[in-house]
Design a protein around this motif. Structure first.
Motif, PDB file in Angstrom:
ATOM      1  N   ALA A 138       0.838  -1.212   0.000  1.00 56.37           N
ATOM      2  CA  ALA A 138       0.000   0.000   0.000  1.00 56.37           C
ATOM      3  C   ALA A 138       0.870   1.259   0.000  1.00 56.37           C
ATOM      4  CB  ALA A 138      -0.936  -0.005   1.209  1.00 56.37           C
ATOM      5  N   PHE A 139       1.976   1.226   0.749  1.00 59.14           N
ATOM      6  CA  PHE A 139       2.879   2.368   0.767  1.00 59.14           C
ATOM      7  C   PHE A 139       3.473   2.609  -0.620  1.00 59.14           C
ATOM      8  CE2 PHE A 139       7.276   3.918   1.012  1.00 59.14           C
ATOM      9  CZ  PHE A 139       7.032   5.197   1.508  1.00 59.14           C
ATOM     10  N   PHE A 140       3.961   1.553  -1.273  1.00 61.86           N
ATOM     11  CA  PHE A 140       4.556   1.727  -2.595  1.00 61.86           C
ATOM     12  C   PHE A 140       3.519   2.163  -3.628  1.00 61.86           C
ATOM     13  CE2 PHE A 140       8.129  -1.084  -1.076  1.00 61.86           C
ATOM     14  CZ  PHE A 140       9.058  -0.069  -1.069  1.00 61.86           C
ATOM     15  N   GLU A 141       2.296   1.667  -3.533  1.00 64.72           N
ATOM     16  CA  GLU A 141       1.237   2.113  -4.447  1.00 64.72           C
ATOM     17  C   GLU A 141       0.941   3.595  -4.224  1.00 64.72           C
ATOM     18  OE1 GLU A 141      -1.250  -2.029  -5.099  1.00 64.72           O
ATOM     19  OE2 GLU A 141      -1.738  -0.761  -3.374  1.00 64.72           O
ATOM     20  N   PHE A 142       0.884   4.009  -2.966  1.00 65.46           N
ATOM     21  CA  PHE A 142       0.679   5.416  -2.633  1.00 65.46           C
ATOM     22  C   PHE A 142       1.825   6.260  -3.176  1.00 65.46           C
ATOM     23  CE2 PHE A 142       1.588   8.967   0.239  1.00 65.46           C
ATOM     24  CZ  PHE A 142       0.392   9.665   0.189  1.00 65.46           C
ATOM     25  N   LEU A 143       3.040   5.813  -2.924  1.00 61.65           N
ATOM     26  CA  LEU A 143       4.225   6.533  -3.386  1.00 61.65           C
ATOM     27  C   LEU A 143       4.229   6.653  -4.906  1.00 61.65           C
ATOM     28  CD1 LEU A 143       6.876   7.824  -2.392  1.00 61.65           C
ATOM     29  CD2 LEU A 143       7.942   5.573  -2.638  1.00 61.65           C
ATOM     30  N   ASP A 144       3.877   5.593  -5.587  1.00 60.28           N
ATOM     31  CA  ASP A 144       3.832   5.588  -7.049  1.00 60.28           C
ATOM     32  C   ASP A 144       2.874   6.669  -7.556  1.00 60.28           C
ATOM     33  OD1 ASP A 144       4.453   4.666  -9.621  1.00 60.28           O
ATOM     34  OD2 ASP A 144       2.786   3.244  -9.601  1.00 60.28           O
ATOM     35  N   GLY A 145       1.705   6.764  -6.968  1.00 61.71           N
ATOM     36  CA  GLY A 145       0.732   7.789  -7.368  1.00 61.71           C
ATOM     37  C   GLY A 145       1.215   9.190  -7.055  1.00 61.71           C
ATOM     38  N   GLU A 146       1.842   9.347  -5.906  1.00 64.31           N
ATOM     39  CA  GLU A 146       2.348  10.664  -5.515  1.00 64.31           C
ATOM     40  C   GLU A 146       3.506  11.119  -6.401  1.00 64.31           C
ATOM     41  OE1 GLU A 146       1.073  12.871  -3.087  1.00 64.31           O
ATOM     42  OE2 GLU A 146      -0.564  11.442  -3.377  1.00 64.31           O
ATOM     43  N   VAL A 147       4.403  10.202  -6.744  1.00 68.08           N
ATOM     44  CA  VAL A 147       5.534  10.552  -7.603  1.00 68.08           C
ATOM     45  C   VAL A 147       5.019  10.968  -8.976  1.00 68.08           C
ATOM     46  CG1 VAL A 147       7.554   9.618  -8.821  1.00 68.08           C
ATOM     47  CG2 VAL A 147       7.272   9.208  -6.379  1.00 68.08           C
ATOM     48  N   ALA A 148       4.065  10.240  -9.526  1.00 70.50           N
ATOM     49  CA  ALA A 148       3.513  10.584 -10.843  1.00 70.50           C
ATOM     50  C   ALA A 148       2.879  11.982 -10.809  1.00 70.50           C
ATOM     51  CB  ALA A 148       2.486   9.535 -11.276  1.00 70.50           C
ATOM     52  N   ALA A 149       2.109  12.272  -9.778  1.00 75.79           N
ATOM     53  CA  ALA A 149       1.477  13.594  -9.658  1.00 75.79           C
ATOM     54  C   ALA A 149       2.530  14.680  -9.447  1.00 75.79           C
ATOM     55  CB  ALA A 149       0.474  13.591  -8.504  1.00 75.79           C
ATOM     56  N   MET A 150       3.541  14.382  -8.654  1.00 78.32           N
ATOM     57  CA  MET A 150       4.592  15.349  -8.393  1.00 78.32           C
ATOM     58  C   MET A 150       5.383  15.647  -9.671  1.00 78.32           C
ATOM     59  SD  MET A 150       7.707  15.140  -5.615  1.00 78.32           S
ATOM     60  CE  MET A 150       8.403  13.691  -6.370  1.00 78.32           C
ATOM     61  N   MET A 151       5.653  14.645 -10.478  1.00 81.75           N
ATOM     62  CA  MET A 151       6.382  14.847 -11.725  1.00 81.75           C
ATOM     63  C   MET A 151       5.583  15.729 -12.681  1.00 81.75           C
ATOM     64  SD  MET A 151       9.336  13.475 -11.635  1.00 81.75           S
ATOM     65  CE  MET A 151       9.549  13.712  -9.911  1.00 81.75           C
ATOM     66  N   GLU A 152       4.295  15.547 -12.688  1.00 81.96           N
ATOM     67  CA  GLU A 152       3.429  16.395 -13.528  1.00 81.96           C
ATOM     68  C   GLU A 152       3.494  17.841 -13.057  1.00 81.96           C
ATOM     69  OE1 GLU A 152       1.619  17.090 -16.778  1.00 81.96           O
ATOM     70  OE2 GLU A 152       2.148  15.038 -16.289  1.00 81.96           O
ATOM     71  N   ARG A 153       3.443  18.060 -11.757  1.00 79.77           N
ATOM     72  CA  ARG A 153       3.566  19.422 -11.219  1.00 79.77           C
ATOM     73  C   ARG A 153       4.951  20.004 -11.522  1.00 79.77           C
ATOM     74  NH1 ARG A 153       1.193  16.854  -6.855  1.00 79.77           N
ATOM     75  NH2 ARG A 153       3.050  17.092  -5.560  1.00 79.77           N
ATOM     76  N   TRP A 154       5.981  19.165 -11.441  1.00 79.74           N
ATOM     77  CA  TRP A 154       7.338  19.642 -11.748  1.00 79.74           C
ATOM     78  C   TRP A 154       7.434  20.108 -13.198  1.00 79.74           C
ATOM     79  CZ3 TRP A 154      11.483  22.008 -10.797  1.00 79.74           C
ATOM     80  CH2 TRP A 154      12.565  21.942 -11.671  1.00 79.74           C
ATOM     81  N   ARG A 155       6.877  19.344 -14.137  1.00 83.76           N
ATOM     82  CA  ARG A 155       6.942  19.744 -15.553  1.00 83.76           C
ATOM     83  C   ARG A 155       6.322  21.127 -15.737  1.00 83.76           C
ATOM     84  NH1 ARG A 155       6.377  14.190 -16.267  1.00 83.76           N
ATOM     85  NH2 ARG A 155       4.120  14.229 -16.263  1.00 83.76           N
ATOM     86  N   ALA A 156       5.176  21.371 -15.119  1.00 79.77           N
ATOM     87  CA  ALA A 156       4.518  22.677 -15.227  1.00 79.77           C
ATOM     88  C   ALA A 156       5.369  23.764 -14.562  1.00 79.77           C
ATOM     89  CB  ALA A 156       3.128  22.622 -14.590  1.00 79.77           C
ATOM     90  N   HIS A 157       5.924  23.472 -13.409  1.00 77.28           N
ATOM     91  CA  HIS A 157       6.760  24.429 -12.681  1.00 77.28           C
ATOM     92  C   HIS A 157       8.032  24.750 -13.475  1.00 77.28           C
ATOM     93  CE1 HIS A 157       8.409  26.456  -9.154  1.00 77.28           C
ATOM     94  NE2 HIS A 157       9.517  25.741  -9.296  1.00 77.28           N
ATOM     95  N   ARG A 158       8.650  23.724 -14.028  1.00 75.83           N
ATOM     96  CA  ARG A 158       9.867  23.920 -14.824  1.00 75.83           C
ATOM     97  C   ARG A 158       9.583  24.786 -16.043  1.00 75.83           C
ATOM     98  NH1 ARG A 158      13.156  19.617 -18.409  1.00 75.83           N
ATOM     99  NH2 ARG A 158      15.099  20.770 -18.572  1.00 75.83           N
ATOM    100  N   GLN A 159       8.467  24.505 -16.699  1.00 75.07           N
ATOM    101  CA  GLN A 159       8.070  25.298 -17.866  1.00 75.07           C
ATOM    102  C   GLN A 159       7.906  26.779 -17.475  1.00 75.07           C
ATOM    103  OE1 GLN A 159       7.708  24.640 -21.143  1.00 75.07           O
ATOM    104  NE2 GLN A 159       7.115  26.733 -21.507  1.00 75.07           N
ATOM    105  N   GLN A 160       7.283  27.013 -16.354  1.00 73.92           N
ATOM    106  CA  GLN A 160       7.056  28.363 -15.886  1.00 73.92           C
ATOM    107  C   GLN A 160       8.364  29.067 -15.511  1.00 73.92           C
ATOM    108  OE1 GLN A 160       4.735  28.613 -12.296  1.00 73.92           O
ATOM    109  NE2 GLN A 160       4.058  30.690 -12.740  1.00 73.92           N
ATOM    110  N   MET A 161       9.267  28.349 -14.841  1.00 72.95           N
ATOM    111  CA  MET A 161      10.508  28.955 -14.382  1.00 72.95           C
ATOM    112  C   MET A 161      11.571  29.093 -15.475  1.00 72.95           C
ATOM    113  SD  MET A 161      11.251  27.786 -10.529  1.00 72.95           S
ATOM    114  CE  MET A 161      12.559  28.989 -10.497  1.00 72.95           C
ATOM    115  N   PHE A 162      11.685  28.057 -16.304  1.00 77.98           N
ATOM    116  CA  PHE A 162      12.808  28.006 -17.256  1.00 77.98           C
ATOM    117  C   PHE A 162      12.376  28.003 -18.711  1.00 77.98           C
ATOM    118  CE2 PHE A 162      14.197  25.866 -13.334  1.00 77.98           C
ATOM    119  CZ  PHE A 162      15.234  26.703 -12.990  1.00 77.98           C
ATOM    120  N   GLY A 163      11.077  27.932 -18.965  1.00 76.65           N
ATOM    121  CA  GLY A 163      10.594  27.934 -20.336  1.00 76.65           C
ATOM    122  C   GLY A 163      10.985  26.693 -21.105  1.00 76.65           C
ATOM    123  N   GLU A 164      11.242  25.610 -20.390  1.00 73.14           N
ATOM    124  CA  GLU A 164      11.622  24.357 -21.026  1.00 73.14           C
ATOM    125  C   GLU A 164      10.579  23.304 -20.688  1.00 73.14           C
ATOM    126  OE1 GLU A 164      15.537  23.323 -19.743  1.00 73.14           O
ATOM    127  OE2 GLU A 164      16.300  25.324 -20.144  1.00 73.14           O
ATOM    128  N   GLY A 165      10.357  22.424 -21.572  1.00 76.89           N
ATOM    129  CA  GLY A 165       9.391  21.382 -21.301  1.00 76.89           C
ATOM    130  C   GLY A 165       9.901  20.106 -21.631  1.00 76.89           C
TER     131      GLY A 165
END
Length: 165
Positions: A138-165
């Motif tokens: 259950a912990f690894f399944e939770f972590l897997d979902g959180e990492v995927a969501a966090m990576m999506e937020r990072w892509r948007a944040h990176r685009q905003q900060m550095f203009g790279e995607g």
């Protein structure tokens, strides 16, 4: 003169950073030589160095560089490339190496989840060991979902900060 000593940079300060950051990476579980090579690449202006340059800067053997680069390439922290017009390889660190490394950890999590599911089924969910495995799963399944969501937020944040995607 190595790259780190060029460009008006203080070679001693760069060396101190490399060793300090490498020590932090080692404390977090990375192999020592790989940590030093990664920190050297990360701190180089070009983000790319040859084996000879890394050997000279870090005062290690080419074999030490080779083993470190093999590990770093397997974990997607550096890329190997050919020097144009040469058979020599250079090693490159990208700005998104942490993203790549974490994204590739997802495959590891999926394999661990499958193994734990098998373990729960084999041992029985009602046994003490089965319950422990189910909680770990259950912990690894939770972590897997959180990492995927966090990576999506990072892509948007990176685009905003550095203009790279």
């Amino acid at each position: 003169m190595t790259e780190t000593a060029g460009g008006g940079r203080n070679a001693e300060a760069v060396s101190k950073f490399v060793e300090s950051f490498a020590a932090q990476l080692v404390e977090a579980g990375m192999q020592r030589m790989a940590a030093r090579v990664f920190a050297a690449l990360l701190s180089s202006d070009a983000g790319v160095m040859t084996s000879a340059e890394l050997s000279e800067q870090l005062r290690i053997s080419p074999a030490g560089v080779s083993g470190a680069v093999r590990y770093l390439a397997q974990t997607h922290m550096v890329a190997r490339e050919r020097e144009p017009g040469s058979r020599r390889e250079r090693y490159r660190v990208q700005g998104d190496q942490w993203y790549e490394a974490l994204t590739n950890r997802e495959a590891v999590l999926k394999r661990w989840e499958a193994a734990l599911r098998d373990g729960v089924a084999s041992l029985g969910a009602e046994t003490p060991a089965g319950r422990r495995m189910a909680e770990t799963l259950a912990f690894f399944e939770f972590l897997d979902g959180e990492v995927a969501a966090m990576m999506e937020r990072w892509r948007a944040h990176r685009q905003q900060m550095f203009g790279e995607g």
